[in-house]
Write a protein that holds these residues in place. Structure first.
Motif, PDB file in Angstrom:
ATOM      1  N   THR A  78      -0.868  -4.933   1.162  1.00 54.41           N
ATOM      2  CA  THR A  78      -1.129  -3.938   0.115  1.00 54.41           C
ATOM      3  C   THR A  78      -2.253  -2.999   0.546  1.00 54.41           C
ATOM      4  N   ALA A  79      -3.297  -3.542   1.149  1.00 59.64           N
ATOM      5  CA  ALA A  79      -4.404  -2.712   1.635  1.00 59.64           C
ATOM      6  C   ALA A  79      -3.936  -1.772   2.737  1.00 59.64           C
ATOM      7  N   THR A  80      -3.067  -2.266   3.616  1.00 58.11           N
ATOM      8  CA  THR A  80      -2.524  -1.436   4.698  1.00 58.11           C
ATOM      9  C   THR A  80      -1.717  -0.277   4.128  1.00 58.11           C
ATOM     10  N   GLU A  81      -0.829  -0.576   3.194  1.00 54.60           N
ATOM     11  CA  GLU A  81      -0.005   0.478   2.583  1.00 54.60           C
ATOM     12  C   GLU A  81      -0.855   1.465   1.794  1.00 54.60           C
ATOM     13  N   ARG A  82      -1.827   0.970   1.041  1.00 59.53           N
ATOM     14  CA  ARG A  82      -2.685   1.842   0.241  1.00 59.53           C
ATOM     15  C   ARG A  82      -3.466   2.810   1.128  1.00 59.53           C
ATOM     16  N   GLU A  83      -4.000   2.302   2.234  1.00 60.64           N
ATOM     17  CA  GLU A  83      -4.768   3.157   3.146  1.00 60.64           C
ATOM     18  C   GLU A  83      -3.860   4.211   3.798  1.00 60.64           C
TER      19      GLU A  83
END
Length: 160
Positions: A78-83
């Motif tokens: 989720t952090a990867t996609e959000r960034e």
């Protein structure tokens, strides 16, 4: 600044997973071109500004097929996609709002967002292989997981 990154590793035990994770994180710190200044894993006691002191009790390492491992992977992805989405939006907005000279001067950090979007390692990348390679897309993530016989996920607090 601090953030939590994660290494996907192949191991038989938690101790082996932690050692493999530390090896991956070591490739990401300690040199002039390394993206992070230092890392702290969640087995380390006595730190006052990093690891457990900053993020609370995260597992030292978790098998990917365990509830804790699934949760860590979900948080990491989720952090990867959000960034990725944040940087892509900044770029799209900047290209429509600014002229070439303004982008060249990095107005509103549009040029920096281009750099972050293309990064293979560093703060824009939250998941890594056991050799320290960034995992930047879903296909690569699945390939890495499929290659591992007994996959574990190891978190670390990094400073950049």
């Amino acid at each position: 600044m601090h953030l939590v990154i994660y290494a996907l590793v192949d191991a038989s035990t938690e101790d082996e997973a932690l050692a493999a994770g530390k090896s991956a994180f070591a490739t990401l710190v300690g040199s002039r071109y390394a993206p992070f200044d230092y890392y702290v894993t969640f087995d380390e006691e006595g730190t006052t500004v990093a690891g457990k002191a900053r993020w609370g009790d995260l597992p030292t390492a978790a098998r990917l097929d365990s509830p804790a491992g699934e949760e860590l992977l979900e948080v990491a992805w989720t952090a990867t996609e959000r960034e990725f989405e944040r940087n892509l939006k900044k770029i799209r907005d900047g290209l429509s709002e600014f002229d070439d000279e303004e982008i060249m001067r990095d107005t509103d950090l549009v040029r920096h967002a281009c750099y972050a979007l293309g990064a293979y390692r560093g703060p824009a990348v939250h998941l890594y292989t056991e050799t320290g390679d960034g995992i930047r897309d879903a296909v690569h993530l699945e390939e890495v997981i499929d290659r591992l016989e007994t996959p574990w996920i190891v978190p670390a607090d990094v400073h950049y």
